[in-house]
Design a protein around this motif. Structure first.
Motif, PDB file in Angstrom:
ATOM      1  N   GLY A   8       9.626 -77.323 -22.220  1.00 22.04           N
ATOM      2  CA  GLY A   8      10.404 -78.007 -21.199  1.00 22.04           C
ATOM      3  C   GLY A   8       9.600 -78.655 -20.100  1.00 22.04           C
ATOM      4  O   GLY A   8      10.165 -79.328 -19.237  1.00 22.04           O
ATOM      5  N   GLY A   9       8.302 -78.458 -20.116  1.00 21.92           N
ATOM      6  CA  GLY A   9       7.484 -79.096 -19.104  1.00 21.92           C
ATOM      7  C   GLY A   9       7.388 -80.593 -19.336  1.00 21.92           C
ATOM      8  O   GLY A   9       7.831 -81.110 -20.358  1.00 21.92           O
ATOM      9  N   GLY A  10       6.814 -81.288 -18.361  1.00 19.86           N
ATOM     10  CA  GLY A  10       6.652 -82.726 -18.496  1.00 19.86           C
ATOM     11  C   GLY A  10       6.348 -83.375 -17.176  1.00 19.86           C
ATOM     12  O   GLY A  10       6.007 -82.713 -16.193  1.00 19.86           O
ATOM     13  N   VAL A  12       7.674 -85.700 -14.075  1.00 20.85           N
ATOM     14  CA  VAL A  12       8.919 -86.043 -13.395  1.00 20.85           C
ATOM     15  C   VAL A  12       8.580 -86.580 -12.000  1.00 20.85           C
ATOM     16  O   VAL A  12       7.565 -86.198 -11.425  1.00 20.85           O
ATOM     17  CB  VAL A  12       9.847 -84.816 -13.313  1.00 20.85           C
ATOM     18  CG1 VAL A  12       9.229 -83.711 -12.477  1.00 20.85           C
ATOM     19  CG2 VAL A  12      11.223 -85.181 -12.791  1.00 20.85           C
ATOM     20  N   SER A  17      14.362 -83.128 -11.572  1.00 19.93           N
ATOM     21  CA  SER A  17      14.645 -81.778 -12.067  1.00 19.93           C
ATOM     22  C   SER A  17      14.040 -81.576 -13.445  1.00 19.93           C
ATOM     23  O   SER A  17      13.846 -82.537 -14.200  1.00 19.93           O
ATOM     24  CB  SER A  17      16.158 -81.563 -12.158  1.00 19.93           C
ATOM     25  OG  SER A  17      16.787 -81.758 -10.918  1.00 19.93           O
ATOM     26  N   LEU A  18      13.758 -80.332 -13.741  1.00 23.12           N
ATOM     27  CA  LEU A  18      13.325 -79.927 -15.076  1.00 23.12           C
ATOM     28  C   LEU A  18      13.861 -78.532 -15.334  1.00 23.12           C
ATOM     29  O   LEU A  18      14.072 -77.756 -14.394  1.00 23.12           O
ATOM     30  CB  LEU A  18      11.794 -79.883 -15.189  1.00 23.12           C
ATOM     31  CG  LEU A  18      11.014 -81.171 -15.398  1.00 23.12           C
ATOM     32  CD1 LEU A  18       9.521 -80.876 -15.363  1.00 23.12           C
ATOM     33  CD2 LEU A  18      11.398 -81.856 -16.696  1.00 23.12           C
ATOM     34  N   ARG A  19      14.063 -78.219 -16.601  1.00 24.45           N
ATOM     35  CA  ARG A  19      14.406 -76.852 -16.970  1.00 24.45           C
ATOM     36  C   ARG A  19      13.384 -76.347 -17.974  1.00 24.45           C
ATOM     37  O   ARG A  19      13.244 -76.910 -19.065  1.00 24.45           O
ATOM     38  CB  ARG A  19      15.804 -76.740 -17.560  1.00 24.45           C
ATOM     39  CG  ARG A  19      16.211 -75.282 -17.764  1.00 24.45           C
ATOM     40  CD  ARG A  19      17.616 -75.115 -18.288  1.00 24.45           C
ATOM     41  NE  ARG A  19      17.705 -75.345 -19.723  1.00 24.45           N
ATOM     42  CZ  ARG A  19      18.686 -74.880 -20.483  1.00 24.45           C
ATOM     43  NH1 ARG A  19      19.671 -74.170 -19.936  1.00 24.45           N
ATOM     44  NH2 ARG A  19      18.720 -75.150 -21.774  1.00 24.45           N
ATOM     45  N   LEU A  20      12.691 -75.300 -17.595  1.00 23.18           N
ATOM     46  CA  LEU A  20      11.747 -74.657 -18.492  1.00 23.18           C
ATOM     47  C   LEU A  20      12.449 -73.558 -19.271  1.00 23.18           C
ATOM     48  O   LEU A  20      13.330 -72.883 -18.742  1.00 23.18           O
ATOM     49  CB  LEU A  20      10.578 -74.064 -17.709  1.00 23.18           C
ATOM     50  CG  LEU A  20       9.811 -74.998 -16.792  1.00 23.18           C
ATOM     51  CD1 LEU A  20       8.634 -74.268 -16.150  1.00 23.18           C
ATOM     52  CD2 LEU A  20       9.347 -76.244 -17.509  1.00 23.18           C
ATOM     53  N   GLN A  82      15.256 -73.173 -13.995  1.00 21.34           N
ATOM     54  CA  GLN A  82      15.815 -74.470 -13.626  1.00 21.34           C
ATOM     55  C   GLN A  82      15.190 -74.883 -12.304  1.00 21.34           C
ATOM     56  O   GLN A  82      15.267 -74.147 -11.317  1.00 21.34           O
ATOM     57  CB  GLN A  82      17.336 -74.370 -13.485  1.00 21.34           C
ATOM     58  CG  GLN A  82      17.998 -75.646 -13.051  1.00 21.34           C
ATOM     59  CD  GLN A  82      17.944 -76.723 -14.116  1.00 21.34           C
ATOM     60  OE1 GLN A  82      18.440 -76.548 -15.215  1.00 21.34           O
ATOM     61  NE2 GLN A  82      17.337 -77.858 -13.778  1.00 21.34           N
ATOM     62  N   THR A 118       3.131 -74.142 -19.897  1.00 23.98           N
ATOM     63  CA  THR A 118       3.621 -75.503 -20.081  1.00 23.98           C
ATOM     64  C   THR A 118       3.346 -76.290 -18.805  1.00 23.98           C
ATOM     65  O   THR A 118       3.549 -75.790 -17.698  1.00 23.98           O
ATOM     66  CB  THR A 118       5.124 -75.512 -20.441  1.00 23.98           C
ATOM     67  OG1 THR A 118       5.542 -76.840 -20.740  1.00 23.98           O
ATOM     68  CG2 THR A 118       5.992 -74.963 -19.320  1.00 23.98           C
ATOM     69  N   VAL A 120       3.725 -78.871 -15.866  1.00 20.53           N
ATOM     70  CA  VAL A 120       4.703 -79.600 -15.064  1.00 20.53           C
ATOM     71  C   VAL A 120       3.935 -80.477 -14.087  1.00 20.53           C
ATOM     72  O   VAL A 120       3.107 -79.980 -13.325  1.00 20.53           O
ATOM     73  CB  VAL A 120       5.639 -78.641 -14.305  1.00 20.53           C
ATOM     74  CG1 VAL A 120       6.510 -79.412 -13.319  1.00 20.53           C
ATOM     75  CG2 VAL A 120       6.500 -77.853 -15.281  1.00 20.53           C
ATOM     76  N   VAL A 122       4.538 -83.428 -11.159  1.00 19.20           N
ATOM     77  CA  VAL A 122       5.496 -84.108 -10.299  1.00 19.20           C
ATOM     78  C   VAL A 122       4.765 -85.225  -9.571  1.00 19.20           C
ATOM     79  O   VAL A 122       3.824 -84.972  -8.808  1.00 19.20           O
ATOM     80  CB  VAL A 122       6.132 -83.139  -9.293  1.00 19.20           C
ATOM     81  CG1 VAL A 122       7.215 -83.863  -8.479  1.00 19.20           C
ATOM     82  CG2 VAL A 122       6.715 -81.928 -10.006  1.00 19.20           C
TER      83      VAL A 122
END
Length: 124
Positions: A8-10, A12, A17-20, A82, A118, A120, A122
């Motif tokens: 769920g990382g990435g 943004v 928002s992201l949900r891992l 979340q 993972t 994340v 931002v």
């Protein structure tokens, strides 16, 4: 042995928002307290959030309180993080961790199993 796999990382934008997700192997998942930690480049790993085995008790670091929510689905052997209102300072590798007991803790040394992490990121 418990195996944890985060996803769920990435990348943004700030404010997004992201949900891992963290999928755990093993039939005793519901007994384990679960935690999320993160490590930014050049910094030590820090606590983010934790949830008890029953799901009834949660802890958050001051830096994420009110923006992040930890939850668990024991039928799916999965714990979630979340994340709302993300900031560039939230950029880090996020790790899922499990304790063999149901009491949630905020120190990483209390956890017995770790995922691979993972990323994340931002952007501002």
């Amino acid at each position: 042995q418990v195996q944890l796999v985060e996803s769920g990382g990435g990348l943004v934008q700030a404010g997004g928002s992201l949900r891992l997700s963290c999928a755990a192997s093993g039939r005793t998942f519901s007994r384990y307290a679960m935690g999320w930690f993160r490590q930014a480049p050049g910094k030590e790993r820090e606590f983010v959030a934790a949830i008890s085995g029953t799901g009834g008790i949660t802890y958050y670091s001051d830096s994420v309180k009110g923006r992040f929510t930890i939850s668990r689905d024991d039928l799916k052997n999965t714990v979630y993080l979340q994340m709302f209102s993300l900031k560039p300072v939230d950029t880090a590798v996020y790790y899922c961790a499990a304790r063999r007991v149901g009491f949630a803790e905020i120190t990483d040394s209390s956890y017995d199993y770790w995922g691979q992490g993972t990323q994340v990121t931002v952007s501002s």
